[in-house]
Write a protein that holds these residues in place. Structure first.
Motif, PDB file in Angstrom:
ATOM      1  N   THR A 107      14.381   8.933 -21.966  1.00  0.00           N
ATOM      2  CA  THR A 107      14.628  10.207 -22.656  1.00  0.00           C
ATOM      3  C   THR A 107      13.503  10.582 -23.623  1.00  0.00           C
ATOM      4  O   THR A 107      13.567  11.635 -24.260  1.00  0.00           O
ATOM      5  N   THR A 109      10.046  11.797 -25.484  1.00  0.00           N
ATOM      6  CA  THR A 109       9.187  12.967 -25.333  1.00  0.00           C
ATOM      7  C   THR A 109       7.734  12.509 -25.216  1.00  0.00           C
ATOM      8  O   THR A 109       7.397  11.364 -25.535  1.00  0.00           O
ATOM      9  N   TYR A 110       6.895  13.416 -24.790  1.00  0.00           N
ATOM     10  CA  TYR A 110       5.471  13.097 -24.649  1.00  0.00           C
ATOM     11  C   TYR A 110       4.854  12.757 -26.004  1.00  0.00           C
ATOM     12  O   TYR A 110       4.020  11.856 -26.110  1.00  0.00           O
ATOM     13  N   SER A 111       5.298  13.461 -27.045  1.00  0.00           N
ATOM     14  CA  SER A 111       4.766  13.215 -28.387  1.00  0.00           C
ATOM     15  C   SER A 111       5.096  11.804 -28.868  1.00  0.00           C
ATOM     16  O   SER A 111       4.298  11.179 -29.579  1.00  0.00           O
ATOM     17  N   GLN A 112       6.254  11.301 -28.484  1.00  0.00           N
ATOM     18  CA  GLN A 112       6.612   9.935 -28.868  1.00  0.00           C
ATOM     19  C   GLN A 112       5.664   8.924 -28.226  1.00  0.00           C
ATOM     20  O   GLN A 112       5.260   7.943 -28.858  1.00  0.00           O
ATOM     21  N   SER A 147      11.093   9.417 -18.659  1.00  0.00           N
ATOM     22  CA  SER A 147      11.701  10.671 -19.075  1.00  0.00           C
ATOM     23  C   SER A 147      11.049  11.861 -18.365  1.00  0.00           C
ATOM     24  O   SER A 147       9.824  11.912 -18.227  1.00  0.00           O
ATOM     25  N   HIS A 149      10.675  14.652 -19.611  1.00  0.00           N
ATOM     26  CA  HIS A 149       9.856  15.326 -20.622  1.00  0.00           C
ATOM     27  C   HIS A 149       8.423  14.793 -20.589  1.00  0.00           C
ATOM     28  O   HIS A 149       7.474  15.525 -20.863  1.00  0.00           O
ATOM     29  N   LYS A 153       5.057  16.831 -18.627  1.00  0.00           N
ATOM     30  CA  LYS A 153       3.878  17.068 -19.464  1.00  0.00           C
ATOM     31  C   LYS A 153       2.627  16.488 -18.817  1.00  0.00           C
ATOM     32  O   LYS A 153       1.550  17.100 -18.866  1.00  0.00           O
TER      33      LYS A 153
END
Length: 200
Positions: A107, A109-112, A147, A149, A153
């Motif tokens: 789950t 995100t790309y930023s994580q 994920s 997400h 990306k």
């Protein structure tokens, strides 16, 4: 004497296709040492350096660039066994991601992911993007769920890269392929004006 690599540096940022091609070549004929003289026959000098660094990071080559037991097991595998070897490779090499309980790869995100790579290795910008691309490709080959997400990306970042055309360049070592950015040629404004005057 084989010396295992116990230190971690920058995670691999070579292209996934380069890594897959290398594995195919090593399966055909594994050299005693994976050094520049071997790799330069397949790639450019800068890519060869990145490959050696990647192999050491993944513990597929030791500090003397000699193939490790892990690499030999990977090369000898196929099918489900190959997937298992790749999964072990991912878990062992990217412990800073898989062992981080605050992030769920299903789950995240790309930023994580960007933060994890920066905090662990200090990478940013284009190098970090390539690190993440290699990591997600390895996870894909190892059947490690990611994920949507993140995968979306990664696909978007790939499609946003400028188109390139391959140009063959002759050299003393033979024919090499050099990639150059594709350009759109435009007629200069003064030439358009000249053509209009000549038409009158």
């Amino acid at each position: 004497m084989s010396v295992e690599n116990t230190k971690r540096g920058t995670p691999p940022y070579i292209s996934p296709s380069t890594f897959r091609h290398l594995v195919e070549q090593l399966q055909k004929n594994l050299p005693d040492r994976i050094d520049r003289s071997y790799l330069d026959e397949l790639h450019s000098g800068s890519t060869s350096t990145q490959i050696m660094s990647a192999l050491r990071y993944l513990s597929l080559a030791d500090t003397l660039n000699k193939p490790t037991h892990h690499l030999k097991l990977l090369l000898a595998s196929s099918g489900d066994e190959r997937i298992k070897r790749l999964k072990d490779l991912a878990n062992n090499s990217y412990g800073f991601i898989f062992n981080d309980s605050s992030v769920d790869l299903k789950t995240a995100t790309y930023s994580q992911l960007e933060e994890l790579f920066h905090n662990n290795s200090g990478v940013d910008g284009d190098v970090r993007r390539k690190c993440i691309k290699f990591f997600t490709s390895l996870c894909h080959d190892a059947d490690v769920p990611l994920s949507p997400h993140v995968t979306k990306k990664v696909r978007m970042s790939q499609s946003s890269q400028p188109a390139r055309t391959s140009v063959r360049k002759a050299s003393s070592k033979g024919t090499k392929i050099m990639e150059v950015p594709q350009q759109k040629w435009q007629v200069p404004e003064h030439m358009e004006l000249l053509n209009k005057l000549l038409d009158k």
